[in-house]
Design a protein around this motif. Structure first.
Motif, PDB file in Angstrom:
ATOM      1  N   SER A   5       0.824  -1.214   0.000  1.00 47.87           N
ATOM      2  CA  SER A   5       0.000   0.000   0.000  1.00 47.87           C
ATOM      3  C   SER A   5       0.853   1.256   0.000  1.00 47.87           C
ATOM      4  CB  SER A   5      -0.925   0.024   1.219  1.00 47.87           C
ATOM      5  OG  SER A   5      -1.884  -0.994   1.118  1.00 47.87           O
ATOM      6  N   ALA A   6       1.976   1.217   0.718  1.00 50.09           N
ATOM      7  CA  ALA A   6       2.864   2.371   0.804  1.00 50.09           C
ATOM      8  C   ALA A   6       3.684   2.556  -0.468  1.00 50.09           C
ATOM      9  CB  ALA A   6       3.797   2.224   2.006  1.00 50.09           C
ATOM     10  N   GLY A   7       3.803   1.480  -1.254  1.00 51.60           N
ATOM     11  CA  GLY A   7       4.552   1.560  -2.497  1.00 51.60           C
ATOM     12  C   GLY A   7       6.044   1.354  -2.351  1.00 51.60           C
ATOM     13  N   ALA A   8       6.490   0.948  -1.166  1.00 54.41           N
ATOM     14  CA  ALA A   8       7.924   0.736  -0.959  1.00 54.41           C
ATOM     15  C   ALA A   8       8.140  -0.283   0.153  1.00 54.41           C
ATOM     16  CB  ALA A   8       8.600   2.048  -0.591  1.00 54.41           C
ATOM     17  N   GLY A   9       9.280  -0.964   0.083  1.00 53.27           N
ATOM     18  CA  GLY A   9       9.652  -1.869   1.154  1.00 53.27           C
ATOM     19  C   GLY A   9       9.122  -3.278   1.044  1.00 53.27           C
ATOM     20  N   VAL A  10       8.469  -3.620  -0.039  1.00 48.96           N
ATOM     21  CA  VAL A  10       7.921  -4.968  -0.197  1.00 48.96           C
ATOM     22  C   VAL A  10       9.029  -6.015  -0.108  1.00 48.96           C
ATOM     23  CG1 VAL A  10       6.855  -6.546  -1.868  1.00 48.96           C
ATOM     24  CG2 VAL A  10       5.825  -4.329  -1.432  1.00 48.96           C
ATOM     25  N   ALA A  11      10.152  -5.780  -0.747  1.00 51.32           N
ATOM     26  CA  ALA A  11      11.240  -6.766  -0.762  1.00 51.32           C
ATOM     27  C   ALA A  11      11.771  -7.042   0.640  1.00 51.32           C
ATOM     28  CB  ALA A  11      12.363  -6.300  -1.670  1.00 51.32           C
ATOM     29  N   ASP A  12      11.702  -6.051   1.524  1.00 57.81           N
ATOM     30  CA  ASP A  12      12.187  -6.225   2.894  1.00 57.81           C
ATOM     31  C   ASP A  12      11.341  -7.207   3.700  1.00 57.81           C
ATOM     32  OD1 ASP A  12      14.202  -4.399   2.366  1.00 57.81           O
ATOM     33  OD2 ASP A  12      13.013  -2.710   3.118  1.00 57.81           O
ATOM     34  N   CYS A  13      10.160  -7.538   3.233  1.00 57.74           N
ATOM     35  CA  CYS A  13       9.276  -8.489   3.916  1.00 57.74           C
ATOM     36  C   CYS A  13       9.687  -9.934   3.639  1.00 57.74           C
ATOM     37  CB  CYS A  13       7.833  -8.278   3.469  1.00 57.74           C
ATOM     38  SG  CYS A  13       7.194  -6.632   3.840  1.00 57.74           S
ATOM     39  N   PHE A  14      10.608 -10.132   2.708  1.00 59.88           N
ATOM     40  CA  PHE A  14      11.000 -11.470   2.275  1.00 59.88           C
ATOM     41  C   PHE A  14      12.307 -11.913   2.920  1.00 59.88           C
ATOM     42  CE2 PHE A  14       7.929 -10.277  -0.805  1.00 59.88           C
ATOM     43  CZ  PHE A  14       7.375 -11.465  -1.254  1.00 59.88           C
ATOM     44  N   ALA A  15      12.444 -13.232   3.052  1.00 63.17           N
ATOM     45  CA  ALA A  15      13.723 -13.821   3.432  1.00 63.17           C
ATOM     46  C   ALA A  15      14.731 -13.475   2.337  1.00 63.17           C
ATOM     47  CB  ALA A  15      13.570 -15.343   3.562  1.00 63.17           C
ATOM     48  N   PRO A  16      16.042 -13.484   2.652  1.00 62.77           N
ATOM     49  CA  PRO A  16      17.044 -13.118   1.638  1.00 62.77           C
ATOM     50  C   PRO A  16      16.925 -13.891   0.329  1.00 62.77           C
ATOM     51  CG  PRO A  16      18.067 -13.232   3.789  1.00 62.77           C
ATOM     52  CD  PRO A  16      16.654 -13.743   3.956  1.00 62.77           C
ATOM     53  N   THR A  17      16.536 -15.155   0.392  1.00 58.82           N
ATOM     54  CA  THR A  17      16.384 -15.952  -0.826  1.00 58.82           C
ATOM     55  C   THR A  17      14.915 -16.203  -1.159  1.00 58.82           C
ATOM     56  OG1 THR A  17      16.592 -17.984   0.452  1.00 58.82           O
ATOM     57  CG2 THR A  17      18.615 -17.098  -0.530  1.00 58.82           C
ATOM     58  N   GLY A  18      14.041 -15.336  -0.665  1.00 64.32           N
ATOM     59  CA  GLY A  18      12.608 -15.468  -0.937  1.00 64.32           C
ATOM     60  C   GLY A  18      12.307 -15.354  -2.414  1.00 64.32           C
ATOM     61  N   ALA A  19      11.107 -15.811  -2.789  1.00 64.74           N
ATOM     62  CA  ALA A  19      10.720 -15.808  -4.200  1.00 64.74           C
ATOM     63  C   ALA A  19       9.269 -15.381  -4.362  1.00 64.74           C
ATOM     64  CB  ALA A  19      10.908 -17.198  -4.804  1.00 64.74           C
ATOM     65  N   VAL A  20       8.999 -14.720  -5.485  1.00 65.28           N
ATOM     66  CA  VAL A  20       7.644 -14.334  -5.880  1.00 65.28           C
ATOM     67  C   VAL A  20       7.385 -14.917  -7.251  1.00 65.28           C
ATOM     68  CG1 VAL A  20       6.112 -12.440  -6.528  1.00 65.28           C
ATOM     69  CG2 VAL A  20       7.684 -12.155  -4.601  1.00 65.28           C
ATOM     70  N   LYS A  21       6.239 -15.578  -7.396  1.00 66.47           N
ATOM     71  CA  LYS A  21       5.798 -16.037  -8.715  1.00 66.47           C
ATOM     72  C   LYS A  21       4.536 -15.253  -9.056  1.00 66.47           C
ATOM     73  CE  LYS A  21       4.597 -19.986 -11.532  1.00 66.47           C
ATOM     74  NZ  LYS A  21       4.346 -21.420 -11.592  1.00 66.47           N
ATOM     75  N   ASP A  22       4.606 -14.506 -10.152  1.00 63.09           N
ATOM     76  CA  ASP A  22       3.495 -13.653 -10.576  1.00 63.09           C
ATOM     77  C   ASP A  22       3.491 -13.593 -12.097  1.00 63.09           C
ATOM     78  OD1 ASP A  22       1.353 -11.798 -10.351  1.00 63.09           O
ATOM     79  OD2 ASP A  22       2.748 -10.115 -10.469  1.00 63.09           O
ATOM     80  N   GLU A  23       2.337 -13.741 -12.677  1.00 64.54           N
ATOM     81  CA  GLU A  23       2.162 -13.672 -14.124  1.00 64.54           C
ATOM     82  C   GLU A  23       3.144 -14.583 -14.868  1.00 64.54           C
ATOM     83  OE1 GLU A  23       2.344  -9.440 -14.944  1.00 64.54           O
ATOM     84  OE2 GLU A  23       0.205  -9.240 -14.504  1.00 64.54           O
ATOM     85  N   GLY A  24       3.348 -15.792 -14.317  1.00 65.12           N
ATOM     86  CA  GLY A  24       4.161 -16.796 -14.982  1.00 65.12           C
ATOM     87  C   GLY A  24       5.664 -16.619 -14.833  1.00 65.12           C
ATOM     88  N   ARG A  25       6.098 -15.612 -14.096  1.00 60.93           N
ATOM     89  CA  ARG A  25       7.527 -15.375 -13.898  1.00 60.93           C
ATOM     90  C   ARG A  25       7.870 -15.502 -12.421  1.00 60.93           C
ATOM     91  NH1 ARG A  25       8.677  -9.760 -16.210  1.00 60.93           N
ATOM     92  NH2 ARG A  25      10.794 -10.284 -15.564  1.00 60.93           N
ATOM     93  N   THR A  26       9.058 -16.006 -12.130  1.00 59.82           N
ATOM     94  CA  THR A  26       9.523 -16.146 -10.755  1.00 59.82           C
ATOM     95  C   THR A  26      10.691 -15.198 -10.527  1.00 59.82           C
ATOM     96  OG1 THR A  26       8.810 -18.453 -10.695  1.00 59.82           O
ATOM     97  CG2 THR A  26      10.401 -17.768  -9.033  1.00 59.82           C
ATOM     98  N   HIS A  27      10.637 -14.481  -9.415  1.00 59.99           N
ATOM     99  CA  HIS A  27      11.642 -13.500  -9.036  1.00 59.99           C
ATOM    100  C   HIS A  27      12.246 -13.962  -7.715  1.00 59.99           C
ATOM    101  CE1 HIS A  27       9.561 -11.070 -12.051  1.00 59.99           C
ATOM    102  NE2 HIS A  27       8.459 -11.536 -11.482  1.00 59.99           N
TER     103      HIS A  27
END
Length: 107
Positions: free
Chosen positions: A17-39
């Motif tokens: 919602s704030a538009g910043a800091g999302v990556a800080d919520c993840f473990a160092p090797t965390g992953a996001v899968k969205d729209e068929g791509r994994t980050h």
């Protein structure tokens, strides 16, 4: 409707919602899968979030939460200036002590 989310997931939606800091919520090797791509990793997640945020303005409101073992499924109403808005998306989280380990986003 208000739902109670586990702290790391609540932090994710607050950062989104704030538009910043999302990556800080993840473990160092965390992953996001969205729209068929994994980050994978915080740097890649930060790039993913910046790219998604530059394309559309949106608000995500969690409306339901279900815990199933190590997985937490959050249904969120996403409203914004994107095709098909509003839409209910399912966020599948796996959380560990050092943050979100995995997030899959889908309809």
């Amino acid at each position: 409707m208000s739902v109670t989310l586990p702290p790391p997931i609540a932090a994710y939606f607050a950062a989104d919602s704030a538009g910043a800091g999302v990556a800080d919520c993840f473990a160092p090797t965390g992953a996001v899968k969205d729209e068929g791509r994994t980050h994978v990793g915080r740097a890649a997640i930060a790039r993913w979030k910046a790219e998604a945020s530059s394309q559309y303005d949106y608000v995500s409101e969690p409306v339901a939460v279900e815990e199933n073992g190590e997985q937490v499924l959050v249904t969120s109403r996403v409203t914004g200036n994107f095709p098909g808005s509003p839409v209910d998306l399912r966020y599948r989280f796996v959380v560990a002590a050092d943050g979100i380990v995995r997030l899959e986003i889908g309809a």
